[in-house]
Design an enzyme around this catalytic site. Structure first.
Site, PDB file in Angstrom:
ATOM      1  N   ASP A  63     -10.105  11.678  11.712  1.00 46.40           N
ATOM      2  CA  ASP A  63     -10.099  11.289  10.297  1.00 46.40           C
ATOM      3  C   ASP A  63     -10.824   9.961  10.097  1.00 46.40           C
ATOM      4  OD1 ASP A  63      -9.519  11.710   7.623  1.00 46.40           O
ATOM      5  OD2 ASP A  63      -7.603  10.651   7.716  1.00 46.40           O
ATOM      6  N   GLY A  97       0.818  -1.201   0.000  1.00 43.61           N
ATOM      7  CA  GLY A  97       0.000   0.000   0.000  1.00 43.61           C
ATOM      8  C   GLY A  97       0.850   1.249   0.000  1.00 43.61           C
TER       9      GLY A  97
END
Length: 208
Positions: free
Chosen positions: A170, A53
């Site tokens: 977030d 990732g």
């Protein structure tokens, strides 16, 4: 260099094309190694297997403990940010915040440090599953009972964080990871990079 199988994590000789334990093809690892100079490198007792990732601030690798054969995830801060004190402090803060939390539904951290060839890194538990964003986009069913189960886990994790005056700031589907563990679905909160401390009067090492 030796090649760790991505399926069974057995460490194979450098010339092996197939895993000597499970028979999986190792060509993909060889290609990753030729295109990514970090694949095959070792950080402490962890050997980097492949990149899994990336994001605006860093890149994540699957790594294997060379003695225990256990998988981990290593998040590296992009080298171009090494001289940016604000970004480095944000990365350090993420490490400290995760280390201060101990909850089944929050990603667990095992180490933080500096790797001469690439910079700052954060070692975390390796998770296999999907983000909530992937689940939603994939059209998987989300019946009320499943939603309630995940929501209760999320609230339990946030309660742990809020008791320590930590606000994630977030929360979104891509930062909520779903996996199967002992026959049940488990939610994990990821990425505390922009978390903040909600109140004063806390240890100075957590302040922004």
């Amino acid at each position: 260099m030796e090649i760790a199988c991505p399926k069974c994590r057995h460490v194979n000789p450098p010339a092996a094309k197939f895993c000597l334990q499970c028979g999986a093809q190792l060509n993909e690892i060889s290609q990753n190694r030729s295109s990514d100079p970090l694949v095959g490198r070792q950080v402490g007792n962890l050997r980097l297997v492949k990149r899994i990732g990336s994001g605006g601030m860093g890149v994540v690798y699957l790594a294997e403990h060379v003695n225990l054969g256990k998988p981990y995830a290593i998040k590296f801060l992009h080298p171009q940010f090494a001289a940016d004190q604000e970004v480095v402090e944000r990365f350090r803060r993420e490490a400290r915040v995760i280390a201060s939390l101990d909850h089944e539904n929050i990603i667990r951290e095992t180490d933080f440090g500096w790797f001469d060839s690439f910079g700052f890194y954060l070692v975390m538990e390796y998770l296999e599953g999907k983000t909530l964003k992937q689940v939603i986009r994939g059209g998987e069913a989300l019946p009320p009972a499943r939603i309630l189960n995940l929501f209760e886990q999320l609230c339990g994790a946030l309660e742990e964080a809020h008791e320590k005056d930590i606000v994630h700031r977030d929360l979104k589907p891509e930062n909520l990871f779903l996996l199967q563990r002992r026959g049940r679905e488990v939610l994990k909160i990821l990425d505390f990079g922009i978390a903040r401390i909600a109140q004063t009067g806390i240890p100075s090492e957590f302040t922004v």
